[in-house]
Motif scaffolding. Sequence first.
Motif, PDB file in Angstrom:
ATOM      1  N   ARG A 185       1.479  -1.301   0.057  1.00 11.13           N
ATOM      2  CA  ARG A 185      -0.193  -0.068   0.120  1.00 11.13           C
ATOM      3  C   ARG A 185       0.910   1.132   0.416  1.00 11.13           C
ATOM      4  O   ARG A 185       1.412   1.391   0.918  1.00 11.13           O
ATOM      5  CB  ARG A 185      -0.944   0.056   1.236  1.00 11.13           C
ATOM      6  N   ILE A 186       1.261   2.906  -0.771  1.00  8.31           N
ATOM      7  CA  ILE A 186       1.162   3.030  -0.990  1.00  8.31           C
ATOM      8  C   ILE A 186       0.791   4.620  -0.955  1.00  8.31           C
ATOM      9  O   ILE A 186      -0.786   4.316  -1.110  1.00  8.31           O
ATOM     10  CB  ILE A 186       2.266   3.362  -2.212  1.00  8.31           C
ATOM     11  N   GLY A 187       0.936   5.856  -0.590  1.00  6.41           N
ATOM     12  CA  GLY A 187       0.077   6.990  -1.554  1.00  6.41           C
ATOM     13  C   GLY A 187      -0.434   7.450   0.350  1.00  6.41           C
ATOM     14  O   GLY A 187       0.083   6.929   1.358  1.00  6.41           O
ATOM     15  N   VAL A 232      -0.312  -1.722  -4.759  1.00  5.52           N
ATOM     16  CA  VAL A 232       0.676  -1.460  -6.236  1.00  5.52           C
ATOM     17  C   VAL A 232       1.593  -2.687  -5.385  1.00  5.52           C
ATOM     18  O   VAL A 232       1.502  -3.498  -4.475  1.00  5.52           O
ATOM     19  CB  VAL A 232       1.610  -1.478  -6.087  1.00  5.52           C
ATOM     20  N   PHE A 233       1.921  -3.617  -7.487  1.00  9.41           N
ATOM     21  CA  PHE A 233       2.518  -4.993  -6.621  1.00  9.41           C
ATOM     22  C   PHE A 233       3.658  -4.653  -7.163  1.00  9.41           C
ATOM     23  O   PHE A 233       4.180  -3.692  -8.195  1.00  9.41           O
ATOM     24  CB  PHE A 233       1.833  -6.119  -7.611  1.00  9.41           C
ATOM     25  N   PRO A 263      -4.601   5.657  -9.147  1.00  5.68           N
ATOM     26  CA  PRO A 263      -5.978   5.641  -9.123  1.00  5.68           C
ATOM     27  C   PRO A 263      -6.700   6.273  -8.478  1.00  5.68           C
ATOM     28  O   PRO A 263      -6.698   6.068  -7.583  1.00  5.68           O
ATOM     29  CB  PRO A 263      -6.062   3.914  -8.709  1.00  5.68           C
ATOM     30  N   GLY A 264      -8.163   6.853  -9.074  1.00  7.77           N
ATOM     31  CA  GLY A 264      -9.433   7.729  -8.256  1.00  7.77           C
ATOM     32  C   GLY A 264      -8.769   8.789  -7.732  1.00  7.77           C
ATOM     33  O   GLY A 264      -9.572   9.468  -6.962  1.00  7.77           O
TER      34      GLY A 264
END
Length: 431
Positions: free
Chosen positions: A201-203, A222-223, A373-374
């Motif tokens: 998880r980032i951001g 993210v993968f 995204p989003g």
Amino acid sequence: MRGETTRRPATDRTPPIDALVDRYHLVRQTTEELCAPISVEAQLVQSMPEASPTKWHRAHTSWFFETFILTPHLPDYRPFDERFSLLFNSYYKGVGPYVPRQQRGTLAHPSCETISTYRRHIDAALTTLVERHPQRAAQAAALIEIGLEHERQHQELILTDIKHALGTHPLQPTYLPQSPPTSREHLTPLRWLNYSGGVYRIGHGDHSDAFAFDNESPRHSVFLEPFSLADRLTTNGEFLKFMEDGGYQSPHWWPVLGWDTREREGWQAPLYWQAHPDGWRTYTLGGPRPLNLHEPVSHLSYFEAAAYAQWAGARLPTEAEWEVAAAALPIKGNLLDSGLYHPQPASNHASASMSQLFGDLWEWTSSPYTPYPGFEPWEGILGEYNAKFMCNQFVLRGGSCCTAADHLRHTYRNFFPPEARWQYSGLRLAR
């Protein structure tokens, strides 16, 4: 305009106004302290289209508070000078017309003295807003915080822009009375630190109580394949080997656009490097001095960083890889608060740990600056703050020796076009 700017950007919280007022005075005073060594004459100089005069930075940051906080929130507020909106609006089309960036150096008027008066006027008006209209001030708290983070960004630009103005001057005058300290440490051998692949998880978190710009959100998955990062930044000495191996003469290592840029601009070395009979020298804010081979190589474009990484048999990290590596580490390092304004060699350390992730230099990543995204930009005119630049730029992470410590986050996304070299930018290898 008054109705539009009252729309509150989508920030995560409303900061306590009393804490913001204390920080307001600290940030505004820091700007003036950074500008104090710069003469009135030098404050008018614009040495290239991408840079701005010191005087313009001082005025623009004040215009930001006037336009987005005072005009919509302080009853009966009258702008210091209506014409300043044309002169010191940076790029907000929703506000109105503005002077193109490359023409900011032609603004001989108003004087630096008038800009000082303008800054005091803004400070007094904000004090009036807080003391006489506390409810309105509380409603504007999120906007005030954005204004402070915005001024922190311009503090860094003040230093990088004046460095370019002084460093490209034939006499190469100094900003600091003394040169930054030269470390005599031995070079720390580069180590590789390994990271597991998987979903991360980032951001910026949706429920975090910390400020973040809109481009840092939303938090998302993210993968990543397993990867490795160098435990420190690439040094001048290491980059010099690339140069001695014909790195600036061979297109093999360069992206095509980068090679074309190198040929057009005539690059043969990083910005501020100067060849002398007794060896390479470089310009610092303390003036020219011999190149310290142990310091991280700085003032590189994305193109130069990518070419070096290719030559070294590695690559640049993605911004997701950088954030995963940085997530558990404290934000500390050689930042603006150290007062050095120059990158320092990595400290010797026996244990396998990450070094220089924060401070010293912004680190180029291979990630284009695009929306997460989003992504949703801030509401109203301030939606122009970041979203309009999400094209033809690359992300940098980590902060530099001219970034304030209280301005950084693990999720902070800086961005510049790939040919930019005047910022304190360097590289960390990945593979």
